[in-house]
Scaffold this active site. Structure first.
Site, PDB file in Angstrom:
ATOM      1  N   SER A  28      23.645  41.225  57.904  1.00 44.19           N
ATOM      2  CA  SER A  28      24.773  41.269  56.865  1.00 44.19           C
ATOM      3  C   SER A  28      25.954  41.236  57.518  1.00 44.19           C
ATOM      4  O   SER A  28      26.904  40.572  56.923  1.00 44.19           O
ATOM      5  CB  SER A  28      24.341  42.492  56.033  1.00 44.19           C
ATOM      6  N   SER A  54      26.306  40.882  49.269  1.00 48.50           N
ATOM      7  CA  SER A  54      26.538  42.399  49.189  1.00 48.50           C
ATOM      8  C   SER A  54      26.341  43.022  50.685  1.00 48.50           C
ATOM      9  O   SER A  54      25.115  42.352  51.088  1.00 48.50           O
ATOM     10  CB  SER A  54      25.983  43.137  48.121  1.00 48.50           C
ATOM     11  N   GLU A  55      27.219  43.651  51.101  1.00 45.47           N
ATOM     12  CA  GLU A  55      27.027  44.026  52.652  1.00 45.47           C
ATOM     13  C   GLU A  55      25.707  45.023  52.793  1.00 45.47           C
ATOM     14  O   GLU A  55      25.321  45.085  54.032  1.00 45.47           O
ATOM     15  CB  GLU A  55      28.267  44.530  53.284  1.00 45.47           C
ATOM     16  N   ASN A  56      24.990  45.589  51.856  1.00 44.91           N
ATOM     17  CA  ASN A  56      23.770  46.114  51.914  1.00 44.91           C
ATOM     18  C   ASN A  56      22.536  45.297  51.999  1.00 44.91           C
ATOM     19  O   ASN A  56      21.564  45.869  52.073  1.00 44.91           O
ATOM     20  CB  ASN A  56      23.779  47.449  50.949  1.00 44.91           C
TER      21      ASN A  56
END
Lengths: 228, 217, 228, 217
Positions: free
Chosen positions: D89, D47-49
């Protein structure tokens, strides 16, 4: 089940071929993956391009690789040291090519490769021999040199603990180039003092996430070459 | 006049490093500055191989060769220090986070150009390490060197003849005879050792010198 | 003795002036330094340029700052959300300027600022509206857009533990932009759930070294705004 | 013919994700793919966070709002997962480390251009998030969408009319009627739902279609 752990250093480097580009972690001997390098020497392949901060110290690690005549070119920041005699000899004999890169540019170019940047304007080296022939640009009144990413086919690094998904932690200043080289190579091979079960590393303290690591091999410190 | 010896030079540089400063001491002579920093003040030594809060050398026999400084000497970590990778380490310099670096030099020009990485001699194997990053990255770059070469030539020059490390990056030069400010306005003398006159210093340095405001002898 | 801890959020933000550029950590509400933002609102300064991934959620944090009319411009990647009504209203009224940046470019530009790069060629956005008018270049057969660093006068971030030298750890996905914003601002102010004695954080697990942090203020989670 | 519903589409995408893949599922429809991944295989959801090894939603009442996905929903972390900051990320995507991303779309062109971030309508507030980074960064970008709009227009097009997210970045398009390969050679049909002919599909899609090698119905 994904298990990136390998049975031996030899197995871990078994597909490194003649002419490959290989990043090697370590600053001096701290973080130098000696056993992986020994396995690479034993494989007998040559014509390698090596990326490391130095050009070998003493008789082990990168120095041993150079001594064995396997290195065609080295990209580094600090080749000349009191104990870099194997490099010195090969260099003076014209048997090894040197690309000298300021240490911060070396780190930034490796990081840029891992992050997928096309090029970076870096402040270091402007107006010096090491920027000769390179594109420069003034940005907000400051001068920069355009530098390109350094990537590699393989990275050989030394970490502290690893798990079967390739998550890594490091130990003290042996961390140095490991995390950024792991991100910049197509295939990253980490030797670790200990492979722990999945979950054995707190998710908050993983330094290199497993996505950047393809192979992990346990080399217990007891078996490791003394790194003095 | 009484030239400063290396220990005195190191102590002199140390005097100009304030509490709270983030400082990188280059390999060689500048490393000695650490010995003269006040132990009752928090001064943060950075080493470019990935540590902040560097402490003194460990006791003999207690070296950990994975805890070294940029000169590859065994060191210790102060309580509150930490480790990080090389890109973060050089971000500290290049991003302007480091307050002071102290470097040795072959030559410094009156406008602050630095030459300290390469003699330029044919056959010399060049090595640059982090010198170029430190020189242009730190908020202030101090140089620490003897004013004269063994042959008696001034290392403070109009224009460097050795290959450059960085342009207009040095702000202060600490020598065995005097402390100089260098920069766009040229070189000025901040202080001199006892018994040395500005005229004499001028003669030795061979470059135009002004007395800095508030200069002392 | 260097002690970067502050007695209160109000004291920590007391010198943020009208027209300042302020990075604010957080992805949605995770990692949003609500109490620092509340203190900034209480200070009454306006005309701010805010850098955050979003343009506020619900009624707290960046949303509250926008609601209070303190934001002249916002640089973000994802302003439009189901609960971004305060931004929506100001934007439609022409009262707030929006610089929309792809999230990866936002992260890379912040990181570039912290690392002192002059500009970067980034792969994201090429051929899209968001690269219009920007310099492009083909490098090794791939297209890139030239993007410049984003720096700021202040960064307000939320970390987990901190010490008096400014060393920080984070908690889970509240880490997000904190570490890179800390590197890119002239003055970084971190609110932490707990200030621990020096040495209370293992030197191997420090995520943000103290050199990047100027002020630390303890806001115990019990007192913290619910972040749902 | 029997159109796939959204669950069936998600299951179909999941079938093409091999063990060991590092995968980012875009917000909205693609998030559903997670429900159909085999639980006995190691597939790594990013997840990009800032998390890798994302697990399913927590039980009601056990949400930790500092452990969320890119859609700001509460999630869990698998054993062996980890956290990292935003630059790392996005390095995972942009540096080509992520194997697959699955995104929704307004339109995909036969050569693989993607439009999924902005309707381009006057007054629309644009928001891009990580879509552009994912689209061009992952080794393979899959799109998951209904083939036709509610008005019956094909979303597989000769050339996108909506503002682009990325150029020539999509390799596969999973729809309720068929799975397509797109790219420099144009669009080809990998498989169709039962009872649909290539001619009929061609008519609906409104773009030139070939049967992919080994295509099945």
């Amino acid at each position: 089940m994904i298990d990136k752990s390998m049975s031996s250093a030899a197995a871990a480097v078994a597909d490194i071929r003649d002419g490959a580009s290989v990043m090697i972690g370590g600053f001096g001997t701290a973080g130098m993956p000696d056993e992986l390098i020994d396995a690479l020497i034993a494989r007998g392949v040559g014509n390698l391009t090596i990326i490391n901060n130095n050009a070998g110290n003493g008789e082990t690690g990168v120095a041993a690789l150079i001594k064995a005549g396997r290195v065609r070119k080295i990209i580094c920041s600090f080749p000349r040291q009191s104990d870099s005699h194997h490099f010195d000899a090969r260099y003076r004999a014209g048997e090894i090519e040197l690309e000298l890169v300021p240490q911060g540019n070396l780190a930034a170019r490796i990081q840029a490769a891992g992050a997928g940047l096309g090029a970076i304007f870096t402040p270091t080296g402007y107006g010096t021999l090491l920027a000769e022939g390179k594109e420069t640009r003034e940005i907000d009144g400051k001068q920069y040199v355009l530098e390109h990413p350094i990537q590699a086919d393989f990275a050989l690094i030394k970490a502290h603990r690893g798990d079967r998904w390739g998550n890594l932690t490091y130990r003290k200043t042996a961390r140095n180039f490991g995390p950024i080289m792991a991100m910049a190579a197509k295939c990253t091979i980490a030797q670790v003092a200990q492979i722990v079960p999945l979950g054995g590393i707190d998710p908050e303290i993983v330094v290199t996430p497993g996505i950047f690591v393809q192979r992990v091999v346990e080399i217990a410190p007891a078996n490791a070459t003394a790194s003095a | 006049m009484q030239r400063l010896n290396r220990e005195q030079m190191a102590a002199r540089v140390a005097k100009d490093i304030p509490e709270g400063a983030y400082v990188n001491l280059g390999i060689g002579l500048p490393t000695m500055v650490a010995n003269y920093l006040p132990t009752d003040k928090d001064i943060f030594l950075q080493s470019e191989n990935g540590l902040l809060g560097m402490g003194p050398a460990p006791a003999k026999g207690e070296e950990d060769w994975e805890l070294i400084n940029a000169g590859k000497q065994a060191v210790t970590l102060l309580t509150g220090g930490c480790f990080f990778h090389h890109a973060d380490s050089f971000a500290m310099m290049r991003g302007g986070h480091l307050d002071i670096c102290v470097l040795g030099a072959f030559q410094v020009s009156v406008n602050g150009d630095l030459a300290n990485w390469h003699t330029g001699e044919p056959g010399a194997i060049p090595a640059v390490g982090g010198a170029m990053d430190l020189a242009i990255g730190a908020k202030q770059t101090f140089v620490m060197m003897e004013l004269l070469t063994k042959q008696g030539q001034s290392k403070l020059v109009e224009s460097c003849t050795y290959p450059l490390t960085g342009l207009a990056c040095v702000s202060r030069v600490y020598t065995d005879l005097a402390v100089f400010e260098v920069g766009a306005a040229g070189a000025s003398v901040v202080e001199m050792v006892d018994g040395l006159s500005l005229d004499e210093l001028q003669g030795l340095a061979g470059v135009p010198l002004r007395a800095a405001e508030g200069a002392r002898n």
